[in-house]
Write a protein that holds these residues in place. Sequence first.
Motif, PDB file in Angstrom:
ATOM      1  N   TYR A   1       0.871  -1.345  -0.102  1.00 30.38           N
ATOM      2  CA  TYR A   1      -0.021  -0.010   0.093  1.00 30.38           C
ATOM      3  C   TYR A   1       0.808   1.095   0.121  1.00 30.38           C
ATOM      4  O   TYR A   1       1.540   1.673   0.918  1.00 30.38           O
TER       5      TYR A   1
ATOM      6  N   VAL B   1       3.421  -4.815   2.349  1.00 29.15           N
ATOM      7  CA  VAL B   1       2.618  -5.559   3.259  1.00 29.15           C
ATOM      8  C   VAL B   1       2.971  -7.408   3.216  1.00 29.15           C
ATOM      9  O   VAL B   1       3.144  -7.878   3.975  1.00 29.15           O
TER      10      VAL B   1
ATOM     11  N   ARG C   1      -2.940 -13.222  13.507  1.00 29.73           N
ATOM     12  CA  ARG C   1      -3.599 -12.214  14.151  1.00 29.73           C
ATOM     13  C   ARG C   1      -3.953 -10.921  13.315  1.00 29.73           C
ATOM     14  O   ARG C   1      -3.784 -10.899  12.148  1.00 29.73           O
ATOM     15  N   ASN C   2      -4.417 -10.028  13.919  1.00 28.68           N
ATOM     16  CA  ASN C   2      -4.935  -8.770  13.427  1.00 28.68           C
ATOM     17  C   ASN C   2      -3.708  -7.983  12.726  1.00 28.68           C
ATOM     18  O   ASN C   2      -2.592  -8.107  13.074  1.00 28.68           O
ATOM     19  N   GLY C   3      -3.995  -7.321  11.417  1.00 26.31           N
ATOM     20  CA  GLY C   3      -2.938  -6.858  10.803  1.00 26.31           C
ATOM     21  C   GLY C   3      -2.030  -7.451  10.154  1.00 26.31           C
ATOM     22  O   GLY C   3      -0.963  -7.078   9.857  1.00 26.31           O
ATOM     23  N   MET C   4      -1.761  -8.842  10.086  1.00 27.25           N
ATOM     24  CA  MET C   4      -0.719  -9.610   9.547  1.00 27.25           C
ATOM     25  C   MET C   4      -0.753  -9.811   8.133  1.00 27.25           C
ATOM     26  O   MET C   4       0.057 -10.433   7.310  1.00 27.25           O
ATOM     27  N   GLY C   5      -1.841  -9.284   7.314  1.00 27.24           N
ATOM     28  CA  GLY C   5      -1.987  -9.496   5.892  1.00 27.24           C
ATOM     29  C   GLY C   5      -2.975 -10.433   5.195  1.00 27.24           C
ATOM     30  O   GLY C   5      -2.835 -10.672   4.004  1.00 27.24           O
ATOM     31  N   LYS C   6      -3.889 -10.987   6.158  1.00 26.94           N
ATOM     32  CA  LYS C   6      -4.799 -11.709   5.659  1.00 26.94           C
ATOM     33  C   LYS C   6      -5.752 -11.179   4.374  1.00 26.94           C
ATOM     34  O   LYS C   6      -5.909 -11.672   3.497  1.00 26.94           O
ATOM     35  N   THR C   7      -6.108 -10.023   5.007  1.00 20.75           N
ATOM     36  CA  THR C   7      -7.066  -9.099   3.856  1.00 20.75           C
ATOM     37  C   THR C   7      -6.337  -8.944   2.854  1.00 20.75           C
ATOM     38  O   THR C   7      -6.788  -9.078   1.164  1.00 20.75           O
ATOM     39  N   THR C   8      -5.007  -8.395   2.807  1.00 19.00           N
ATOM     40  CA  THR C   8      -4.283  -7.966   2.103  1.00 19.00           C
ATOM     41  C   THR C   8      -3.903  -9.146   0.741  1.00 19.00           C
ATOM     42  O   THR C   8      -4.031  -8.931  -0.407  1.00 19.00           O
TER      43      THR C   8
ATOM     44  N   GLN D   1     -14.444  -8.869   3.896  1.00 13.03           N
ATOM     45  CA  GLN D   1     -14.470  -8.481   5.394  1.00 13.03           C
ATOM     46  C   GLN D   1     -15.323  -7.386   5.481  1.00 13.03           C
ATOM     47  O   GLN D   1     -15.220  -6.282   4.742  1.00 13.03           O
TER      48      GLN D   1
ATOM     49  N   GLU E   1     -13.157 -13.500   6.829  1.00 13.80           N
ATOM     50  CA  GLU E   1     -13.638 -13.504   8.263  1.00 13.80           C
ATOM     51  C   GLU E   1     -15.088 -13.239   8.049  1.00 13.80           C
ATOM     52  O   GLU E   1     -15.790 -12.516   8.676  1.00 13.80           O
TER      53      GLU E   1
ATOM     54  N   GLN F   1     -10.595 -15.910  12.034  1.00 14.63           N
ATOM     55  CA  GLN F   1     -10.038 -16.025  13.257  1.00 14.63           C
ATOM     56  C   GLN F   1     -10.528 -16.836  14.584  1.00 14.63           C
ATOM     57  O   GLN F   1      -9.917 -16.996  15.248  1.00 14.63           O
TER      58      GLN F   1
HETATM   59  N1  LIG Z   1      -5.507   0.574   2.436  1.00 14.95           N
HETATM   60  C1  LIG Z   1      -4.416   0.201   3.482  1.00 14.95           C
HETATM   61  N2  LIG Z   1      -3.513   1.389   3.401  1.00 14.95           N
HETATM   62  C2  LIG Z   1      -2.203   1.096   4.031  1.00 14.95           C
HETATM   63  N3  LIG Z   1      -1.904   0.319   4.906  1.00 14.95           N
HETATM   64  C3  LIG Z   1      -2.941  -0.789   4.887  1.00 14.95           C
HETATM   65  C4  LIG Z   1      -4.244  -0.543   3.949  1.00 14.95           C
HETATM   66  N4  LIG Z   1      -5.023  -1.712   4.609  1.00 14.95           N
HETATM   67  C5  LIG Z   1      -4.299  -2.534   5.369  1.00 14.95           C
HETATM   68  N5  LIG Z   1      -3.196  -1.986   5.798  1.00 14.95           N
HETATM   69  C6  LIG Z   1      -2.104  -2.090   6.776  1.00 14.95           C
HETATM   70  O1  LIG Z   1      -1.505  -3.581   6.171  1.00 14.95           O
HETATM   71  C7  LIG Z   1      -1.192  -4.275   7.277  1.00 14.95           C
HETATM   72  C8  LIG Z   1      -2.085  -5.737   6.792  1.00 14.95           C
HETATM   73  O2  LIG Z   1      -3.433  -5.513   6.828  1.00 14.95           O
HETATM   74  P1  LIG Z   1      -4.482  -6.468   6.421  1.00 14.95           P
HETATM   75  O3  LIG Z   1      -5.794  -5.884   6.592  1.00 14.95           O
HETATM   76  O4  LIG Z   1      -4.233  -7.281   5.241  1.00 14.95           O
HETATM   77  O5  LIG Z   1      -4.594  -7.297   7.942  1.00 14.95           O
HETATM   78  P2  LIG Z   1      -5.490  -8.643   8.348  1.00 14.95           P
HETATM   79  O6  LIG Z   1      -4.592  -9.752   8.612  1.00 14.95           O
HETATM   80  O7  LIG Z   1      -6.608  -8.673   7.461  1.00 14.95           O
HETATM   81  O8  LIG Z   1      -6.068  -7.985   9.712  1.00 14.95           O
HETATM   82  P3  LIG Z   1      -7.546  -8.181  10.318  1.00 14.95           P
HETATM   83  O9  LIG Z   1      -7.493  -9.503  11.138  1.00 14.95           O
HETATM   84  O10 LIG Z   1      -7.607  -6.992  11.439  1.00 14.95           O
HETATM   85  O11 LIG Z   1      -8.550  -8.123   9.286  1.00 14.95           O
HETATM   86  C9  LIG Z   1      -1.474  -3.946   8.320  1.00 14.95           C
HETATM   87  O12 LIG Z   1      -0.607  -3.281   9.059  1.00 14.95           O
HETATM   88  C10 LIG Z   1      -2.459  -2.563   7.873  1.00 14.95           C
HETATM   89  O13 LIG Z   1      -2.332  -1.625   8.731  1.00 14.95           O
END
Ligand SMILES: Nc1ncnc2c1ncn2[C@@H]1O[C@H](COP(=O)(O)OP(=O)(O)OP(=O)(O)O)[C@@H](O)[C@H]1O
Lengths: 284, 230
Positions: free
Chosen positions: B11, B16, B35-42, B83, B156, B188
Amino acid sequence: MDFWISQLFNGVSYGALLFLLAGGLSLIFGMMRIVNMTHGSYYLLGGYVALTVIWRTGSFALAVVLGALTISLVGIAEWNAFLKRLSGQELGQVLTTMGFALIFQDLALVLWGGDPYTISVPAALSGSLVVGQLYFPVYRIFIVVVAVAVALVLWLTLEWTRIGAMIRATVDDPEMARGVGINVYLISMMVFALGATLAALAGVVAGGFVGVYPGADFEILPYAFVVVIVGGMGSLKGALIGSLMVGLLDNFGKALFPELSYFTLFAPMAAILAVRPTGLFGRA
Amino acid sequence: MLEVRDIHTYYGDSHVLQGVSLSMSRGQVVGILGRNGMGKTTLIRSIIGFTSPRRGRVVFKDRDITAWPSNRAVALGLGLVPQGRRVFPSLTVMENLEVAVKADRGPWTVPRVLELFPRLRERGAHRAGKLSGGEQQMLAIARALMTNPELLLMDEPTEGLAPLLVREVGRVIQSLKAEGLSILLVEQNLPLALRVADHVHVLSRGRVVHSSAPDALWRNEEIKARYLGL
Ligand SMILES: Nc1ncnc2c1ncn2[C@@H]1O[C@H](COP(=O)(O)OP(=O)(O)OP(=O)(O)O)[C@@H](O)[C@H]1O
Ligand SMILES: [Mg+2]
């Protein structure tokens, strides 16, 4: 009393013209977040193309159709060549569309010169309807009828067809719209073309009413933006009510307080935005 | 049917996903944990094409879809339950189902998804934005099924739902699996993920740090403590 009724009628018919211009601008704004400064140019060029068609063929109907179609092609070309690449970049969009607006302004000056013209309307649309002491120009009634018809068709399409639902889905969440398979590029292009077509239609219609002249593009553009901002971006209902409000305020302002007419137009707008920052029918 | 090869997703300047690879075959359910923020949604965004990876490849049904617009990926057979549900709030429930582009390769039609989610039928004419969280989740799943996907990406789907609804979503996933649908499931809720998945990957800071069968992960206290906070 007669004064009020005829001013009311003038305001409504000017509002109808504004709706033709601003309805498409609002959809484009709401759907693509494009601040389209070229929208006034479509209005101007639509009028000029129609003028040429009338000179050549004498047919008002043909002028309306060709004016609108030609400009829809201009809109599609501009969108394809530039705007679709600039999604999300407001500054780039404003500069690009402003650049086009200036180019089109000069182009119109080169092709049609600096003199004001009026599009001659068919006999059936000229003259006035006389009711007691009151005169209602038939052409202004025609504009209101056209705007009502356009609003009705747009509303039916947006609310009751699948393509309309796809457009609304794209306004709600363009990324997710792609995620369910909607071709957002294609839909955006269609909406952009529709907006350009309606703006051109407004220009043609206005040509028989306020005329076609250099500067008409930048004169009317602020009104269209006020309508969109007050009504709420992307809302057809907002564009309709906003147009009526602006048409009436402008008309009564100019009639009652000519030296304050900008104030009577913009002060209520500012008041509305202070209370509802997203406009009357806009979503955050 | 899906192969993710060493993808790097950013991003802006923030790096990421730092080289994620995984593959799955037809009919499989693969779980993604972390866990949260580890990159699953990415990871999900990279596969569907919302945020294309800068390096690496996403191959689906033997086509390289890495830089494809999402609607093309959906046309090829990817489906997405994002999500946060992301139903179209101003559309009615019915319209949410109808705007999804139908492919005639699969069994799903409006009557058939309403059979799976009877509650949506009663709500057909309501604006989706007015539904409860659970109903929105059902709608998000139903909408994704309307595109008749061959591989469903679910991010999720039980987040923020009451226990009863979590179980209902679990049942739906089981029944989709039983019909042979392939599912990439970010979750999760560990018990649920381990129950339905054939294989699991654990993500941490944009890398896959563990891959195994679900029961092997269940027994691996170290991985669970270190990467799942259990
Ligand atoms: N649009 C964005 N712009 C900048 N950084 C982002 C963006 N979306 C996510 N991030 C960052 O990228 C990292 C991974 O985010 P991601 O959403 O993939 O995590 P996740 O594993 O899905 O978390 P969660 O369980 O909370 O959904 C995090 O550090 C988040 O802050
Ligand atoms: Mg996430």
